[in-house]
Write an enzyme that holds these catalytic residues in place. Structure first.
Site, short mmCIF file in Angstrom:
data_model
loop_
_atom_site.label_atom_id
_atom_site.label_comp_id
_atom_site.label_asym_id
_atom_site.label_seq_id
_atom_site.Cartn_x
_atom_site.Cartn_y
_atom_site.Cartn_z
N LYS A 177 9.48 6.31 -3.06
CA LYS A 177 10.80 5.73 -3.32
C LYS A 177 10.87 5.14 -4.72
O LYS A 177 11.87 5.32 -5.44
CB LYS A 177 11.09 4.63 -2.29
CG LYS A 177 12.40 3.85 -2.53
CD LYS A 177 13.63 4.74 -2.42
CE LYS A 177 14.92 3.99 -2.79
NZ LYS A 177 15.27 2.93 -1.84
N LYS A 195 15.41 -5.40 -9.59
CA LYS A 195 14.25 -5.64 -8.72
C LYS A 195 13.46 -4.37 -8.50
O LYS A 195 12.22 -4.36 -8.57
CB LYS A 195 14.74 -6.21 -7.37
CG LYS A 195 13.64 -6.53 -6.37
CD LYS A 195 13.35 -5.39 -5.39
CE LYS A 195 14.53 -5.09 -4.48
NZ LYS A 195 14.17 -4.04 -3.49
#
Length: 292
Positions: free
Chosen positions: A169, A237
């Site tokens: 991911k 993030k």
């Protein structure tokens, strides 16, 4: 039917939990926001007072949380209430090392952990067409796959390590974010030089390597639609996790750090809650700053 729990009812979590309900599951749900729990209760879910109550009423517990530290905190609360044979499935974008640490900790109590981040955004979560990248034992995935099919079209087993899905991911996001900024700057430069953006986008769409940024995101920005359903704070993030992952593996990502800086500047100016579509406007202001 399998007893299911869901913790984290935000932008992604709520529609995914709603798809579980639509598929006939009876999830026990929890979120720090009472209104989020009440919204699911009104559709037939069982609201929980805390995460322990979710664990007590579910064999499969899904987590959809904003950051690795939050995942660790929630798992620490879950742990005393988990029973042997249950599975914790972390759908969040997290660090491979965090997921692997949680898996080692919970294995002592006979609990399996799957690191299973998703891609497809809010539209995919709503339509039940997400892609899930799963790290962990295949036997645990086999147990969870029928439930995941409520919100996912593609469930891909990456590897036996629980952190494998998280790694993929992060790498997928790296490519997507680089494409996003490069495509945005390219279209803005074309507009500034006098090109019509529509045929420019047609040409860019014909290049298979570009795809999503030009065919989906940039036409919306040109038309003034900036809500893409993903906050700049989350984008920053994810880039922080990516660059840390590179450093952990002695592979510093020079381009990744540059993209992180750009997103960081945009977040500082626009705020972490601003939709990441606003980044295009931020880049536009930079490119046209001498025209003001």
């Amino acid at each position: 039917m399998t007893r299911v729990g869901y913790i984290g009812l935000g932008t992604m979590g709520r529609p995914m939990a709603e798809n579980l309900l639509a598929d006939g599951y009876d999830p026990t749900v929890f979120d720090l926001r009472d209104e989020a729990v009440e919204a699911l209760e009104s559709q037939g879910a069982n609201g929980a007072a805390d995460v322990g109550e979710v664990a007590e009423n579910a064999a499969i517990i899904f987590l959809s949380l904003p950051s690795p530290p939050v995942v660790e905190d929630v798992v620490a609360e879950l742990k005393p209430a988990l029973t042997p044979g249950s599975v914790v499935v972390d759908l969040s974008t997290s660090m491979p090392s965090v997921t692997e640490g949680i898996a080692d900790e919970l294995a002592e109590g006979g609990v399996d952990v799957l690191g299973a981040p998703v891609t497809g955004g809010r539209p995919g979560a709503t339509d039940g067409t997400l892609t899930v990248m799963v790290g962990g034992e295949e036997s645990a995935l086999d147990q969870c796959r029928p439930v995941m099919e409520s919100f996912a079209n593609d469930i891909i087993h990456i590897g036996e390590s629980p952190g494998d899905g998280d790694a993929v991911k992060l790498l997928r996001n790296y490519i997507a974010f680089v494409q996003y900024i490069a495509a945005s700057e390219a279209v803005l430069l074309g507009q500034k030089s006098g090109l019509d953006p529509e045929p420019l986008l047609d040409v860019l769409d014909s290049a298979d390597a570009l795809g999503e940024p030009t065919s989906i995101f940039l036409p919306k920005k040109i038309e003034g639609e900036y809500d893409l359903g993903f906050g700049l704070g989350l984008m920053e993030k994810d880039l922080k996790l990516l660059t840390q992952y590179g450093e952990d593996n002695d592979a510093p990502l020079m381009l990744g750090n540059a993209v992180r800086q750009i997103v960081g500047y945009g977040t500082s100016d626009l705020g972490k809650d601003a939709d990441n579509g606003k980044l295009h406007q931020y880049l536009k202001e930079m490119i046209h700053r001498e025209d003001a």
